[in-house]
Design a protein around this motif. Structure first.
Motif, PDB file in Angstrom:
ATOM      1  N   LEU A  95       6.906   0.477  -2.732  1.00  0.00           N
ATOM      2  CA  LEU A  95       6.059   1.369  -3.518  1.00  0.00           C
ATOM      3  C   LEU A  95       6.665   2.755  -3.743  1.00  0.00           C
ATOM      4  O   LEU A  95       6.308   3.444  -4.699  1.00  0.00           O
ATOM      5  N   TYR A 148     -14.382  10.705  -0.309  1.00  0.00           N
ATOM      6  CA  TYR A 148     -13.734   9.475  -0.762  1.00  0.00           C
ATOM      7  C   TYR A 148     -14.702   8.287  -0.774  1.00  0.00           C
ATOM      8  O   TYR A 148     -14.484   7.256  -0.115  1.00  0.00           O
ATOM      9  N   ASN A 185       0.830  -1.203   0.000  1.00  0.00           N
ATOM     10  CA  ASN A 185       0.000   0.000   0.000  1.00  0.00           C
ATOM     11  C   ASN A 185       0.858   1.243   0.000  1.00  0.00           C
ATOM     12  O   ASN A 185       2.033   1.194   0.364  1.00  0.00           O
ATOM     13  N   ALA A 186       0.239   2.338  -0.400  1.00  0.00           N
ATOM     14  CA  ALA A 186       0.816   3.663  -0.192  1.00  0.00           C
ATOM     15  C   ALA A 186      -0.372   4.539   0.178  1.00  0.00           C
ATOM     16  O   ALA A 186      -1.514   4.209  -0.178  1.00  0.00           O
ATOM     17  N   GLU A 190      -9.779   9.742  -6.734  1.00  0.00           N
ATOM     18  CA  GLU A 190      -8.784   8.775  -7.205  1.00  0.00           C
ATOM     19  C   GLU A 190      -8.291   9.101  -8.618  1.00  0.00           C
ATOM     20  O   GLU A 190      -7.105   9.048  -8.919  1.00  0.00           O
ATOM     21  N   VAL A 217       3.540   6.878  -8.101  1.00  0.00           N
ATOM     22  CA  VAL A 217       2.918   6.537  -6.819  1.00  0.00           C
ATOM     23  C   VAL A 217       3.030   7.725  -5.858  1.00  0.00           C
ATOM     24  O   VAL A 217       2.031   8.157  -5.274  1.00  0.00           O
ATOM     25  N   LEU A 230      -0.628  -0.973 -12.360  1.00  0.00           N
ATOM     26  CA  LEU A 230      -1.761  -1.022 -11.423  1.00  0.00           C
ATOM     27  C   LEU A 230      -3.015  -0.510 -12.145  1.00  0.00           C
ATOM     28  O   LEU A 230      -4.090  -1.085 -12.025  1.00  0.00           O
ATOM     29  N   ARG A 231      -2.830   0.559 -12.928  1.00  0.00           N
ATOM     30  CA  ARG A 231      -3.934   1.107 -13.726  1.00  0.00           C
ATOM     31  C   ARG A 231      -3.365   1.704 -15.004  1.00  0.00           C
ATOM     32  O   ARG A 231      -2.208   2.133 -15.041  1.00  0.00           O
ATOM     33  N   ILE A 239       0.020   3.778 -14.373  1.00  0.00           N
ATOM     34  CA  ILE A 239       0.243   4.063 -12.956  1.00  0.00           C
ATOM     35  C   ILE A 239       0.825   2.809 -12.309  1.00  0.00           C
ATOM     36  O   ILE A 239       0.254   1.728 -12.425  1.00  0.00           O
ATOM     37  N   HIS A 278      -3.495  13.503  -3.699  1.00  0.00           N
ATOM     38  CA  HIS A 278      -4.618  13.375  -2.766  1.00  0.00           C
ATOM     39  C   HIS A 278      -4.625  14.577  -1.814  1.00  0.00           C
ATOM     40  O   HIS A 278      -5.685  15.087  -1.444  1.00  0.00           O
ATOM     41  N   HIS A 316       0.846  10.456  -7.029  1.00  0.00           N
ATOM     42  CA  HIS A 316      -0.554  10.107  -6.737  1.00  0.00           C
ATOM     43  C   HIS A 316      -0.890  10.474  -5.291  1.00  0.00           C
ATOM     44  O   HIS A 316      -1.906  11.106  -5.010  1.00  0.00           O
ATOM     45  N   GLU A 317       0.011  10.079  -4.378  1.00  0.00           N
ATOM     46  CA  GLU A 317      -0.283  10.314  -2.949  1.00  0.00           C
ATOM     47  C   GLU A 317      -0.334  11.798  -2.621  1.00  0.00           C
ATOM     48  O   GLU A 317      -1.243  12.268  -1.947  1.00  0.00           O
ATOM     49  N   HIS A 357     -11.325   3.065  -6.608  1.00  0.00           N
ATOM     50  CA  HIS A 357     -10.170   2.731  -7.443  1.00  0.00           C
ATOM     51  C   HIS A 357     -10.590   1.980  -8.695  1.00  0.00           C
ATOM     52  O   HIS A 357      -9.753   1.551  -9.486  1.00  0.00           O
TER      53      HIS A 357
HETATM   54  C1  LIG Z   1      -0.779   4.602  -7.347  1.00  0.00           C
HETATM   55  C2  LIG Z   1      -0.806   4.665  -5.868  1.00  0.00           C
HETATM   56  C3  LIG Z   1      -1.967   3.925  -5.266  1.00  0.00           C
HETATM   57  O1  LIG Z   1      -2.962   3.619  -5.866  1.00  0.00           O
HETATM   58  O2  LIG Z   1      -1.779   3.662  -3.934  1.00  0.00           O
HETATM   59  C4  LIG Z   1      -2.698   2.862  -3.304  1.00  0.00           C
HETATM   60  C5  LIG Z   1      -2.446   1.469  -3.189  1.00  0.00           C
HETATM   61  C6  LIG Z   1      -1.231   0.866  -3.822  1.00  0.00           C
HETATM   62  C7  LIG Z   1      -3.361   0.678  -2.484  1.00  0.00           C
HETATM   63  C8  LIG Z   1      -4.487   1.257  -1.915  1.00  0.00           C
HETATM   64  C9  LIG Z   1      -4.749   2.633  -2.044  1.00  0.00           C
HETATM   65  C10 LIG Z   1      -3.855   3.452  -2.757  1.00  0.00           C
HETATM   66  C11 LIG Z   1      -4.152   4.910  -2.955  1.00  0.00           C
HETATM   67  O3  LIG Z   1      -3.251   5.762  -2.777  1.00  0.00           O
HETATM   68  O4  LIG Z   1      -5.311   5.227  -3.299  1.00  0.00           O
END
Ligand SMILES: CCC(=O)Oc1c(C)cccc1C(=O)O
Ligand SMILES: [Zn+2]
Length: 312
Positions: A128, A152, A107-108, A161, A134, A190-191, A178, A141, A137-138, A227
């Motif tokens: 990550l 959310y 996770n991140a 997202e 990544v 991942l996407r 991504i 948010h 992305h964070e 997501h």
């Molecule tokens: C591209 C970064 C991403 O999607 O991070 C998440 C992961 C890996 C798992 C669950 C949530 C997130 C998020 O940041 O939404």
């Protein structure tokens, strides 16, 4: 003796050489970049140090720490140079990143105050922090939180997202994927903003990420598919920028520069906490009209892109 700024070098997660701003502090070094906003600071969560007393020196040999730090610097620079925005709050808020969070955490996250990165389990993800998109992305948010504040959950959450992915793809600018650098399971990413339907997602009826509103996920998983349905808006943004034909509808793209300006203006001027996909369409058309005029190619691209993904 006071700390002083130094330009330093270290290696990232994958052994690549990275350059970044740090500080020499009491004869040691710490990942504190005092040159951006109120600072960019990175720390090792396992040493339990709080942000101020950072674990020193070895941080430069810690690939996850180095990459997380560089990710934050690059993303800070993107928002400053592209939109004149000074950090997540446009007031220089200190950018804090923690690495080695959890145990092989796949996770991140952005928790409202800081970025956190897991090391991954080596089967699903590599560490990550190794993905620039990544980190972007964070931090995005955080930008969403301080602008529209998109809730959310359900469609507003999918937009939250999607915005994190759109800015992630704009910072890590060489593709429309991504997480492509940190996948350990052989999947390409991942996407994909370019073609969401190439990404497997067992939670949907089709088994793949949706690229049209008619294929949206409706259910309780993933906060109502934040997501999952993000891919619908991701595809629209991709079409605005790159163009293409999608479900028989042709879009003439207007490029990354116009696209990022349209989406940032829509986010910071028009979207609110409960905005849904239809409001996203209207906000993007209005932003493009403000920036380029009502008869512009940009307005046409936005209109056609949302037609193509079935959002009216
Ligand atoms: C591209 C970064 C991403 O999607 O991070 C998440 C992961 C890996 C798992 C669950 C949530 C997130 C998020 O940041 O939404
Ligand atoms: Zn996210």
């Amino acid at each position: 003796n006071a700390a002083h700024d130094v330009t330093a070098f270290g290696k990232g997660v994958f052994g690549d050489k990275r350059k970044f701003e740090a500080q020499a502090y009491e004869g040691k070094f710490r990942l504190f970049d005092a040159t951006r906003g109120d600072g960019v600071v990175t720390y090792d969560n396992t040493t339990g140090t709080n942000v101020d007393v950072l674990s020193i020196n070895k941080m430069f040999k810690d690939g996850a720490a180095v990459d997380a730090h560089v990710n934050a610097e690059k993303t800070y620079d993107y928002f400053k140079e592209t939109f004149g925005r000074d950090s997540v709050d446009d007031n220089g808020q200190q950018l804090i990143s923690a690495v080695h969070v959890g145990e092989n955490w796949n996770n991140a996250s952005w928790n409202g105050r800081q970025m956190s990165y897991g090391d991954g389990d080596g089967e699903r993800f590599y560490p990550l922090a190794g993905g620039l998109d990544v980190g972007a992305h964070e931090m995005s948010h955080g930008v969403v939180q301080h602008t529209a504040g998109l809730i959310y959950r359900n469609e507003s959450g999918a937009l939250n997202e999607s915005y994190a992915d759109i800015f992630g793809a704009m910072v890590d600018r060489d593709d429309w994927l991504i997480g492509e650098d940190i996948m350990a399971d052989g999947s390409i990413a991942l996407r994909s903003l370019e073609d969401p339907s190439v990404i497997v997602d067992e939670r949907t009826e089709s088994g793949y990420s949706p690229d049209h509103w008619s294929k949206r996920y409706i259910g309780n998983l993933d906060n109502g598919g934040v997501h999952i349905n993000s891919s619908i808006n991701n595809k629209a943004a991709y079409l605005v920028s790159e163009g293409g034909e999608h479900y028989g509808i042709a879009v003439s793209g207007v490029g990354r520069e116009a696209t990022e300006q349209i989406y940032y203006r829509a986010l910071s001027f028009y979207l609110t906490r409960n905005s849904d996909f239809s409001m996203m369409r209207q906000a993007a058309i209005q932003a493009a009209t403000d920036l380029y005029g009502s008869n512009s190619a940009e307005v046409q691209a936005v209109t056609q892109a949302y037609n193509a993904v079935g959002v009216y």
